[in-house]
Design an enzyme around this catalytic site. Structure first.
Site, short mmCIF file in Angstrom:
data_model
loop_
_atom_site.label_atom_id
_atom_site.label_comp_id
_atom_site.label_asym_id
_atom_site.label_seq_id
_atom_site.Cartn_x
_atom_site.Cartn_y
_atom_site.Cartn_z
N GLY A 1 -6.80 -3.09 39.53
CA GLY A 1 -6.07 -4.12 38.78
C GLY A 1 -6.80 -5.43 38.60
O GLY A 1 -6.16 -6.48 38.47
N LYS B 1 -3.92 7.65 32.76
CA LYS B 1 -3.00 8.76 32.51
C LYS B 1 -2.83 8.82 31.00
O LYS B 1 -2.66 7.77 30.36
CB LYS B 1 -1.66 8.44 33.19
CG LYS B 1 -0.69 9.57 33.23
CD LYS B 1 0.51 9.22 34.13
CE LYS B 1 1.44 10.40 34.28
NZ LYS B 1 2.67 10.28 33.55
N ILE B 2 -2.89 10.03 30.46
CA ILE B 2 -2.75 10.17 29.00
C ILE B 2 -1.29 9.88 28.63
O ILE B 2 -0.36 10.31 29.29
CB ILE B 2 -3.18 11.58 28.54
CG1 ILE B 2 -4.64 11.86 28.92
CG2 ILE B 2 -2.94 11.78 27.04
CD1 ILE B 2 -5.68 11.03 28.19
N ASN C 1 -5.05 -0.96 24.89
CA ASN C 1 -5.79 -0.38 26.01
C ASN C 1 -7.14 -1.07 26.08
O ASN C 1 -7.68 -1.51 25.06
CB ASN C 1 -5.99 1.12 25.74
CG ASN C 1 -6.80 1.80 26.83
OD1 ASN C 1 -6.54 1.60 28.03
ND2 ASN C 1 -7.77 2.61 26.45
N HIS D 1 -11.04 -0.25 27.24
CA HIS D 1 -11.93 0.87 27.58
C HIS D 1 -13.33 0.32 27.85
O HIS D 1 -13.83 -0.52 27.08
CB HIS D 1 -11.96 1.88 26.43
CG HIS D 1 -12.83 3.05 26.75
ND1 HIS D 1 -12.42 4.05 27.62
CD2 HIS D 1 -14.10 3.37 26.39
CE1 HIS D 1 -13.40 4.93 27.75
NE2 HIS D 1 -14.43 4.54 27.01
C1 GAR Z 1 -11.67 -0.93 33.74
O1 GAR Z 1 -13.07 -0.93 33.67
C2 GAR Z 1 -11.09 -0.33 32.47
O2 GAR Z 1 -11.82 -0.63 31.31
C3 GAR Z 1 -11.16 1.15 32.78
O3 GAR Z 1 -10.76 1.22 34.13
C4 GAR Z 1 -11.18 0.03 34.82
C5 GAR Z 1 -10.00 -0.52 35.58
O4 GAR Z 1 -10.39 -1.61 36.38
N1 GAR Z 1 -10.34 1.92 31.91
C6 GAR Z 1 -10.68 3.15 31.50
O5 GAR Z 1 -11.67 3.74 31.88
C7 GAR Z 1 -9.71 3.78 30.50
N2 GAR Z 1 -10.29 4.91 29.87
P1 GAR Z 1 -9.30 -2.58 37.03
O6 GAR Z 1 -8.22 -1.70 37.68
O7 GAR Z 1 -10.07 -3.35 38.06
O8 GAR Z 1 -8.74 -3.45 35.96
#
Ligand code: GAR
Length: 197
Positions: free
Chosen positions: A12, A82-83, A98, A100
């Protein structure tokens, strides 16, 4: 004030960036609820520390119900691994974004999440990577792009090095995208985003 619902699966850190900017007034918004599909997600802990409603919930119908109960205007997927079903997407059409950790359309889609994305960048030998904030549609990582930022990739980099470099950008661009939406600066024309001046 924009009512925001944030969905997380892990640490998070992006959620924290949004919390900070809501608290310091950079974003004219209120995080009404943080929901996680993982009971031990540290993101839930971060929410509780800031007196934000934090819910562990795996059932999608219940997640939708909670977001509606809280009158959420914008759903932010901040590391939600989660999809999302077509039903959920249609309930929040153009109201769900979202983040990415790559430059979409590279290194994205089913199976590309977290460190796997950065390892794929290294394996391919790409010289730049970055992050993308986009609206969510039925295609995984396929919705209209709101913001993108690039970072360099060096030969010696590990996946963790790239992840750290990309996260610095993520923490700036995700709050910025929310702010643009809260100020009505984002319009979608023929499936593409135009940022109004
Ligand atoms: C982030 O890097 C986000 O872009 C990625 O998960 C990480 C969460 O970090 N999301 C994905 O890969 C979605 N496909 P966080 O929990 O520290 O914010």
């Amino acid at each position: 004030m924009l009512n925001i619902g944030v969905l997380v699966s892990g640490g998070g850190s992006n959620l924290q960036a949004i919390i900070d900017d809501c608290e310091n007034g950079e974003i004219k918004g209120n995080i009404k609820v943080v929901i996680s599909n993982k009971e031990d997600a540290f993101g839930l802990e971060r929410a509780r520390k800031h007196n934000i409603r934090a819910v562990f919930e795996k059932n999608e119908d219940k997640v939708i119900k909670i977001l509606k109960e809280e009158n959420v205007d914008l759903v932010v997927l901040a590391g939600y691994l989660k999809i999302i079903s077509p039903k959920f997407i249609s309930e929040f059409e153009n109201k769900m974004m979202n983040i990415h950790p790559s430059l979409i359309p590279s290194f994205c889609g089913d199976g590309f999440y977290g460190e796997k994305v950065h390892q794929a960048v290294i394996d391919y030998g790409a010289k730049v990577s970055g992050a993308t904030v986009h609206f969510v549609n039925e295609e995984v990582d396929g919705g209209a792009i709101i913001l993108q930022e690039a970072v360099p990739v060096y030969f010696e980099d590990t996946a963790e090095d790239i992840q750290k470099r990309v996260l610095v950008e993520e923490h700036k661009m995700l709050p910025r995208a929310i702010d643009l939406i809260s100020r009505g600066k984002v319009e979608i024309i023929d499936g593409r985003v135009n940022i109004l001046k």
